[in-house]
Design a protein around this motif. Sequence first.
Motif, PDB file in Angstrom:
ATOM      1  N   ASP A  39       0.851  -1.191   0.000  1.00  0.00           N
ATOM      2  CA  ASP A  39       0.000   0.000   0.000  1.00  0.00           C
ATOM      3  C   ASP A  39       0.886   1.241   0.000  1.00  0.00           C
ATOM      4  N   GLU A  40       1.087   1.835  -1.188  1.00  0.00           N
ATOM      5  CA  GLU A  40       1.921   3.039  -1.334  1.00  0.00           C
ATOM      6  C   GLU A  40       3.271   2.887  -0.626  1.00  0.00           C
ATOM      7  N   PRO A  41       3.987   1.779  -0.798  1.00  0.00           N
ATOM      8  CA  PRO A  41       5.151   1.547   0.054  1.00  0.00           C
ATOM      9  C   PRO A  41       6.308   2.512  -0.189  1.00  0.00           C
ATOM     10  N   PHE A  42       6.341   3.152  -1.379  1.00  0.00           N
ATOM     11  CA  PHE A  42       7.483   4.005  -1.700  1.00  0.00           C
ATOM     12  C   PHE A  42       7.097   5.480  -1.780  1.00  0.00           C
ATOM     13  N   GLY A  43       5.861   5.793  -1.373  1.00  0.00           N
ATOM     14  CA  GLY A  43       5.322   7.143  -1.549  1.00  0.00           C
ATOM     15  C   GLY A  43       6.069   8.227  -0.798  1.00  0.00           C
ATOM     16  N   ALA A  44       6.683   7.880   0.342  1.00  0.00           N
ATOM     17  CA  ALA A  44       7.333   8.900   1.179  1.00  0.00           C
ATOM     18  C   ALA A  44       8.819   9.068   0.853  1.00  0.00           C
ATOM     19  N   LEU A  45       9.304   8.371  -0.170  1.00  0.00           N
ATOM     20  CA  LEU A  45      10.747   8.352  -0.449  1.00  0.00           C
ATOM     21  C   LEU A  45      11.092   9.289  -1.604  1.00  0.00           C
TER      22      LEU A  45
END
Length: 263
Positions: A167-173
């Motif tokens: 679930d959006e695992p790379f969204g904050a990177l």
Amino acid sequence: MTSLLVSIENVDMRYGGPDGTLAVSGLNLRINRGEFVAVVGPSGCGKSTLMKLTTGLHIPQSGVVIVANSQVTKPVSIVGMAFQNPTMLPWRTTLENILLPLEIVEKHRHRLRAHKAEYIAKAEKLLETVGLKGFGDKFPWQLSGGMQQRANLCRALIHEPELLMLDEPFGALDAFTREELWCVIRDLHAAQGVTIVLVTHDLRESVFLADKVVVMSARPGRVISEHVVPFVRPRQLDLLYEPDFNDMVQKLHGEIATARAAA
């Protein structure tokens, strides 16, 4: 021969009682074993609801969810999950965080004490696979955001799930770290053959990683189109600059813009 792992059939899911918000309506989706499916759509279209229905965290008011030939009526044990925020326990080392699901998943819980060395070796192998060899004894605060997300993927895979939900695992990177992790998850999928469902807002991510991209409507969410991704594997990052790749991204963008406008 393909075999079906997930079947969502005409599902309605409403939050907050009979008069609450209808999150998804008439939702249908089929996912084959070993397939990599990306789910995209406007904000609030029910992408996360789809995840929770598939994993048994929510039970629909109508329709049926079937995973691995069983109707979902409770949380599903064959699933691994990774979210946008890695939520590592700060008082446990990276290795101890990765082993955490083994203390919870029943078939491993009873074996963990007697076979601890075997599980530690497996965790170390996963760490090496995602480029974190030697970091098992570090605490989460000693890792960057990208390193924590790599460890999070190891934790989601340690109990050998048949289905991995992202679930959006790379969204904050940042963009560079995100692309590095695309390659990590690409290689994990190729090596392990695990079925993956990725919920993302990043259309480039969906086309780079998935076999099939599913587009959802605005709320109440339903599947409005499915696109088979034609690019051969293994895909390299220079694909991102190919005209055919960007044409597909633009087509998805147009569909989602139309779905938003229809809301």
